[in-house]
Design a protein around this motif. Structure first.
Motif, short mmCIF file in Angstrom:
data_model
loop_
_atom_site.label_atom_id
_atom_site.label_comp_id
_atom_site.label_asym_id
_atom_site.label_seq_id
_atom_site.Cartn_x
_atom_site.Cartn_y
_atom_site.Cartn_z
N GLY A 86 -9.31 -49.28 -41.30
CA GLY A 86 -8.17 -48.44 -40.92
C GLY A 86 -7.22 -49.15 -39.98
O GLY A 86 -6.00 -49.04 -40.10
N LEU A 140 -3.32 -49.97 -40.72
CA LEU A 140 -2.29 -49.57 -39.78
C LEU A 140 -1.48 -50.77 -39.30
O LEU A 140 -0.24 -50.70 -39.22
N ASN A 155 2.47 -51.28 -40.17
CA ASN A 155 3.48 -51.41 -39.12
C ASN A 155 4.30 -52.68 -39.27
O ASN A 155 5.52 -52.66 -39.07
N TYR A 202 5.82 -46.53 -30.78
CA TYR A 202 4.48 -46.51 -30.19
C TYR A 202 4.55 -46.32 -28.67
O TYR A 202 3.64 -45.73 -28.07
#
Length: 123
Positions: free
Chosen positions: A52, A56, A60, A85
């Motif tokens: 994961g 991610l 990004n 973020y």
């Protein structure tokens, strides 16, 4: 008569010792099963977390490069993703209470080690 009482006592003691040994073996087996389950869950969770995290990370980078292309810039896409973020971090630090996470943890751990304790209490 004394020998009969002694043999009955020895028989009872032998049965009791056998019962205790069997009970200890059952506890060891139960503990081994729980530890194996915890190990498998931990390894599975760590692998899912790593995959994961990689998804991610690359998502990004992809979004940042896409924004760079759309804005015809070499750095604004990365700046926008970083700003997103940063805003998310501020929201988590200031706006979110720990009670939200406590509720999630209570739900997540409801069916784990304490499940057997709760069922024993209701009996």
């Amino acid at each position: 008569m004394a020998t009969e009482d002694k043999s009955k006592t020895d028989s009872i003691i032998a049965n009791l010792m056998g019962y205790i040994d069997t009970r200890i073996d059952l506890v060891k087996l139960d503990l081994q099963t729980k530890l194996k389950s915890i190990f498998v869950s931990t390894v599975h969770g760590v692998l899912l977390g790593l995959v994961g995290l990689m998804v991610l990370l690359f998502l990004n980078v992809f979004i940042a490069l896409l924004l760079n292309d759309l804005l015809d810039s070499r750095f604004w896409g990365f700046g926008i993703v970083t700003l997103f973020y940063l805003i998310l971090l501020v929201i988590l630090l200031v706006g979110l209470d720990k009670k939200v996470f406590q509720g999630m943890a209570d739900k997540a751990f409801r069916n784990t080690i304490y499940k057997t304790d709760e069922s024993e209490q209701t009996i």
